[in-house]
Motif scaffolding. Structure first.
Motif, short mmCIF file in Angstrom:
data_model
loop_
_atom_site.label_atom_id
_atom_site.label_comp_id
_atom_site.label_asym_id
_atom_site.label_seq_id
_atom_site.Cartn_x
_atom_site.Cartn_y
_atom_site.Cartn_z
N ASP A 159 -68.74 36.05 -56.32
CA ASP A 159 -69.00 37.48 -56.49
C ASP A 159 -68.08 38.08 -57.53
O ASP A 159 -68.48 38.95 -58.32
N LYS A 162 -69.26 37.23 -61.05
CA LYS A 162 -70.44 37.99 -61.43
C LYS A 162 -70.05 39.38 -61.90
O LYS A 162 -70.55 39.88 -62.92
N THR A 163 -69.14 40.01 -61.16
CA THR A 163 -68.70 41.35 -61.53
C THR A 163 -67.97 41.33 -62.87
O THR A 163 -68.17 42.20 -63.73
N GLU A 166 -70.49 40.87 -65.69
CA GLU A 166 -71.30 42.08 -65.89
C GLU A 166 -70.51 43.15 -66.62
O GLU A 166 -71.03 43.83 -67.52
N HIS A 172 -78.18 39.40 -66.87
CA HIS A 172 -78.72 38.41 -65.93
C HIS A 172 -77.58 37.57 -65.33
O HIS A 172 -77.59 36.33 -65.39
N VAL A 173 -76.62 38.26 -64.72
CA VAL A 173 -75.45 37.55 -64.20
C VAL A 173 -75.81 36.63 -63.05
O VAL A 173 -75.06 35.66 -62.76
N ASP A 174 -76.92 36.87 -62.37
CA ASP A 174 -77.34 35.96 -61.31
C ASP A 174 -77.71 34.58 -61.86
O ASP A 174 -77.68 33.58 -61.13
N ILE A 175 -78.07 34.53 -63.13
CA ILE A 175 -78.37 33.25 -63.79
C ILE A 175 -77.14 32.77 -64.56
O ILE A 175 -76.81 31.57 -64.55
N PRO A 178 -74.08 31.13 -62.17
CA PRO A 178 -74.30 29.74 -61.71
C PRO A 178 -74.29 28.73 -62.86
O PRO A 178 -73.79 27.60 -62.69
#
Length: 299
Positions: A159, A162-163, A166, A172-175, A178
């Motif tokens: 998490d 990701k922050t 961003e 597209h931080v969800d991609i 990872p």
């Protein structure tokens, strides 16, 4: 010297019945010298059924068929004429050259105490050096991957990364997150093992190039030695990953039976080009902007 009798009808003393067709050969009396048909050139074996006039007039065999020769076997004159320069030779003893041999001569044996030079055997400490390089480079990426995936070693965790991405302008931080973790953690493990090294080193190279472009694009100017936003570590890791692609992992690896382990060539060069292209395309799609802004002609 006296002439030996050639008339078959005349028997020597003690040799009665030798040439008779009805009386078998009588035993040789004791004391009489041993005689052979070869004692007289005109005598023949088993001449009982041959007329006396035919014994000396019978023609000798002259043709190949009469002699029983194989017509397929080349004659000496034919072999002599087929040797370059042999037909004009005055010598009588002609030795066939290597052209008539079907098996090449065996190579000369090396001198005692020596052995043929093989370049692959003279690697010295090269494989050990490549192993240490893999441990340093792969271990560094494993360390940062665990920070982002699990939060170990005071890392941000999934998490947190990701922050941070961003806030740094990534889309597209969800991609993106990872992909970053998979490249660092998975690529680092494979580099340490020396397994699928061109792809593994290419993966960590693409990841570190994106990190270099991210830091470089935050502030104008060359950020290699900047105090707050230095790209020095990323530059060194990118160079080390490139070296591993071009040199291979060495023999102390799981790729030791692969060609790229000790003699990389076009395949490893293609992996390097693909890694650089993947890093640029990923940065353009997931971040955008010009990472070289403010650097000389790239303003």
């Amino acid at each position: 010297m006296t002439d030996k009798p050639n008339d078959p009808s005349t028997d020597a003393p003690g040799r009665a019945g030798v040439n008779s067709t009805t009386d078998p050969v009588s035993p040789r009396p004791v004391g009489e010298p041993v005689r052979s048909p070869f004692d007289s050139p005109t005598e023949q074996f088993n001449t009982a059924n041959v007329a006396p006039t035919e014994r000396l007039t019978k023609e000798l065999p002259r043709t190949d068929d009469e002699l029983g020769l194989d017509p397929e076997v080349p004659l000496y004159s034919e072999l002599k004429n087929s040797i370059p320069g042999a037909s004009n030779s005055t010598g009588s003893d002609i030795t066939p050259t290597y052209g008539f041999a079907s098996i090449p001569p065996a190579p000369a044996a090396p001198a005692e105490g020596t052995r043929p030079f093989r370049r692959d055997e003279r690697r010295g400490t090269l494989d050990l050096g490549l192993l240490l390089l893999r441990l340093v480079v792969g271990g560094t990426f494993i360390y940062h991957g665990l920070q982002k995936a699990t939060g170990w070693f005071n890392g941000p965790g999934l998490d947190g990364i990701k922050t941070a991405m961003e806030n740094g302008g990534w889309k597209h931080v969800d991609i993106a997150a990872p992909l970053l973790i998979a490249g660092e953690l998975g690529g680092g493990v494979l580099v340490v093992l020396g397994l699928a090294t061109p792809l593994a080193a290419g993966a960590v190279l693409a990841v570190i190039l994106d990190a270099w472009m991210w830091k470089q694009g935050m502030v104008e100017g060359f950020q290699y030695s900047a105090k707050a936003n230095s790209t020095e570590l990323e530059s060194v890791l990118a160079g080390a990953a490139t070296v591993l692609i071009l040199t291979g992992p060495g023999r102390l690896s799981f790729d030791r039976s692969r060609g790229w382990a000790t003699r990389p060539f076009l395949g490893s060069l293609a992996a390097l080009v693909a890694a650089v292209a993947a890093a640029i395309l990923t940065y353009i799609y997931l971040h955008g902007g010009n990472p070289l802004s403010g650097i000389g002609p790239f303003d």
